[in-house]
Design a protein around this motif. Structure first.
Motif, mmCIF file in Angstrom:
data_model
loop_
_atom_site.group_PDB
_atom_site.id
_atom_site.type_symbol
_atom_site.label_atom_id
_atom_site.label_comp_id
_atom_site.label_asym_id
_atom_site.label_seq_id
_atom_site.Cartn_x
_atom_site.Cartn_y
_atom_site.Cartn_z
ATOM 1 N N MET A 1 0.496 -1.215 0.124
ATOM 2 C CA MET A 1 -0.192 0.427 0.114
ATOM 3 C C MET A 1 1.374 1.877 -0.151
ATOM 4 O O MET A 1 0.907 2.390 -0.593
ATOM 5 N N LEU A 2 1.757 1.422 0.470
ATOM 6 C CA LEU A 2 3.150 2.101 0.833
ATOM 7 C C LEU A 2 3.354 2.409 -0.928
ATOM 8 O O LEU A 2 3.351 3.610 -0.940
ATOM 9 N N LEU A 3 3.982 1.527 -1.476
ATOM 10 C CA LEU A 3 4.631 1.370 -2.365
ATOM 11 C C LEU A 3 3.362 1.932 -4.022
ATOM 12 O O LEU A 3 3.995 3.198 -4.949
ATOM 13 N N PHE A 4 2.203 1.479 -4.368
ATOM 14 C CA PHE A 4 1.588 1.713 -4.613
ATOM 15 C C PHE A 4 0.311 3.343 -4.418
ATOM 16 O O PHE A 4 -0.924 3.319 -4.629
ATOM 17 N N ARG A 5 0.400 3.893 -2.654
ATOM 18 C CA ARG A 5 0.097 5.850 -2.349
ATOM 19 C C ARG A 5 -0.379 6.232 -3.595
ATOM 20 O O ARG A 5 -2.109 6.348 -3.121
ATOM 21 N N HIS A 6 0.252 6.382 -4.032
ATOM 22 C CA HIS A 6 0.348 7.407 -5.246
ATOM 23 C C HIS A 6 -0.836 7.070 -6.282
ATOM 24 O O HIS A 6 -1.239 8.647 -7.075
ATOM 25 N N GLU A 7 -0.596 5.973 -6.219
ATOM 26 C CA GLU A 7 -1.598 5.654 -7.760
ATOM 27 C C GLU A 7 -2.515 5.163 -6.912
ATOM 28 O O GLU A 7 -3.840 5.754 -7.400
ATOM 29 N N ILE A 8 -3.104 4.832 -5.808
ATOM 30 C CA ILE A 8 -4.543 4.790 -5.180
ATOM 31 C C ILE A 8 -4.285 6.778 -5.296
ATOM 32 O O ILE A 8 -6.410 6.377 -5.439
#
Length: 580
Positions: A557-564
């Motif tokens: 979730m931290l890695l893809f937080r920008h996409e989220i």
């Protein structure tokens, strides 16, 4: 006178003459008989010698006769052919002749190999027949013994108990999920299988420190699976195995084993399903084996009293006065107010922040009237093993239960009882597996939403993990610690000393109890990786830091937080456009 002397003359002259002639005749006849016998014997000897000479000197059937052509090789006549002058049979022995002999030798060698293979096959068949006859004979002997033993009370009782055991094992097989599935209430009731080969075990239930595959396989697990594969091979190679009407001609070996799966139902037994290569390319043999659990047996029953079992908590420390205050807060609530049978030994290295640590201890003593603590100061470089060793040996009150602890450890009163119950002088030492906490800022989103420490200690997948690679927290009696040799005091800094002691106990006659403890927690603290480390060590340090930071899902979730966040913005824009 003449007539009167005639008989005497006959006796003295004529009779000896007759006897002499008769002797000569008899001698001649004996000589002739002896000569005839010798002659016959000589004839027989000559015949034997002639026959032996004929047998020895005559050409063999597989050797070429003089003047007889040999098979052609490469379009050229072999030695002995009549069409070529010179040599044996008119043909010189040249390169072509050597090739012909080599071809002939290869042909003979191939014939010998086929003959040897045929003999081996016959030997294998004879062994199988012998094994089958031996099993039949053994079965007949068993039946005779059972028949002969009928009527005695002991044999009848043994036979009855044996039948009861067989009935119990059959009931275990019928209750287990072997031949058909059973209805389960939800997906959480599924007992997963483990798949394995001869070299690897693949398991679903694994901690962060384990890999998706286990290689090398642990020795006890390897022995278990090896016995299962060996039993399966014995069953496959046994006569009339599996109830088959036609016996398989193939001899199965471990190289034919492809894969197996195993599952253990804790109240029934372990199921094994093994797959082997068959006789044809797309043919397989599958075996289903089940190891049922036997009935429970009571080994020992005892009463354990813990009222007179004090615990000496040994804590090595260097600086970190703020962490020590947090530790003492837990110590006051658990050890002083709830348990009341704990002594604290603090071994402090250096002089920096020494007054703060001493002030914290004095405040606890003054507020709660607590006197069961010892403060030892060492003006030397910090060594965890050295501090624990000094603290354990400083106790003078006889044998006591020791709990080696760190300043960032949180424990409950239940854990203190677990420590007492799982350690026994001269018999058992306890190495609990503690639950290591993830970064609270990641778990709860931000520092503003972090609850108190007591509310953070929840054993869940997203809050922490079992720290099964740590051996620093341990409970053992002082006598066992002294007898085992204590710590290696030459190890400086953090790490290494706990594994060294743990291996000592494993190599002793003491029972090492290794189990997760739900009342022992490792509080999260930031891990710093020094810039002076080499690239390989720095990468390993960062991997360890990531493992202690959050779970796999949280790190994702931290890695893809920008996409989220971009997805959420798009959703808001779409909802605003629909309203407009």
């Amino acid at each position: 006178m003449v007539r009167r002397d005639a008989p005497a003359l006959l006796n003295y002259v004529i009779l000896p003459t007759l006897l002499l002639r008769l002797s000569v005749v008899m001698l001649r006849r004996g000589v002739l008989a002896w000569l005839s016998r010798v002659g016959v014997l000589l004839v027989v000897v000559c015949c034997c010698l002639s026959l032996l000479y004929v047998i020895t000197c005559s050409p063999h059937a597989d050797e070429p006769m003089a003047g007889q052509p040999l098979p052609r090789v490469g379009g050229m006549a072999m030695p002995g052919g009549p069409s070529r002058p010179g040599g044996v049979g008119g043909a010189p022995i040249g390169p072509a002749g050597r090739e012909g002999f080599q071809a002939l030798l290869q042909e003979r060698e191939e014939q010998h190999r086929q003959h040897i293979a045929s003999l081996k096959k016959q030997i294998a068949q004879l062994k199988e027949a012998l094994q089958e006859r031996s099993e039949q004979l053994k079965g007949m002997q068993d039946s005779v013994e059972k028949t002969a033993g009928k009527g005695t009370v002991g044999d009848v009782a043994d036979e009855h108990s044996h039948s009861d055991l067989q009935e119990f094992l059959r009931s275990q097989v019928s209750r287990a999920e072997v031949h058909s599935g059973v209805r389960l209430p939800s997906e959480y009731a599924v007992v997963p299988f483990e798949s394995f080969t001869l070299q690897r075990v693949y398991q679903l239930e694994m901690g962060l420190t384990r890999h998706p595959e286990e290689k090398p396989v642990r020795k006890d697990r390897r022995d278990e699976l090896g016995d299962v594969v060996e039993s399966a091979l014995h069953s496959l190679n046994a006569p009339n195995q599996g109830g088959d009407k036609v016996k398989a001609s193939k001899v199965y070996t471990p190289s034919d084993f492809i894969e197996g799966i195993a599952r253990t139902e804790k109240d029934k037994g372990t199921l094994y399903e093994l797959t082997f290569r068959g006789e044809q390319k797309q043919e397989f043999r599958r075996l289903l084996l089940f190891r049922p659990f036997g009935p429970l047996m009571k080994v020992k029953s005892e009463l354990v009293e813990t009222a007179n079992m004090p615990i000496n908590i040994v804590l090595p420390l260097s600086q970190r006065a703020d962490k020590f205050k947090q530790f003492m807060h837990n110590f006051r609530e658990v050890c002083v107010k709830q348990d009341g049978r704990v002594h604290l030994t603090v071994v402090y290295f250096g002089k920096d922040q020494m007054n703060e640590v001493k002030g914290t201890l004095e405040n606890t003593s003054r507020e709660l009237n607590f006197r069961n603590f010892t403060l030892i100061q060492l003006n030397e470089e910090f060594s965890r093993g050295r501090g624990l060793d000094v603290g354990a040996r400083a106790w003078k009150g006889g044998n006591v239960l020791l709990f080696f602890c760190d300043v960032d450890i949180f424990f409950t009163a239940d854990f203190l009882n677990t420590c007492r119950l799982n350690a026994q002088p001269g018999k058992k030492v306890f190495y609990p597996v503690l639950f290591s906490q993830y970064n609270p800022a990641v778990i709860y989103g931000s520092h503003d939403h972090i609850p108190p420490v007591e509310q953070q200690l929840i054993i869940k997948k997203d809050t922490g993990f079992w720290r099964d690679f740590g051996f620093g927290m341990t409970c053992q009696y002082r006598s066992d610690f002294i007898n085992i040799g204590g710590f290696d005091v030459d190890i400086k800094g953090w790490g290494g000393e706990d594994v060294h002691l743990y291996r000592k106990y494993l190599h002793s006659n003491l029972l090492v109890v290794r189990a997760p403890s739900r009342g022992l927690f490792h509080l999260w603290h930031e891990k710093r990786c020094a810039d002076e480390l080499p690239p390989d060590q720095y990468r390993m340090c960062m991997q360890s830091k990531a493992m202690n930071e959050a779970s796999h899902g949280q790190l994702g979730m931290l890695l893809f937080r920008h996409e989220i966040e971009a997805h959420l913005r798009k959703q808001k824009q779409r909802s605003g456009a629909k309203k407009a």
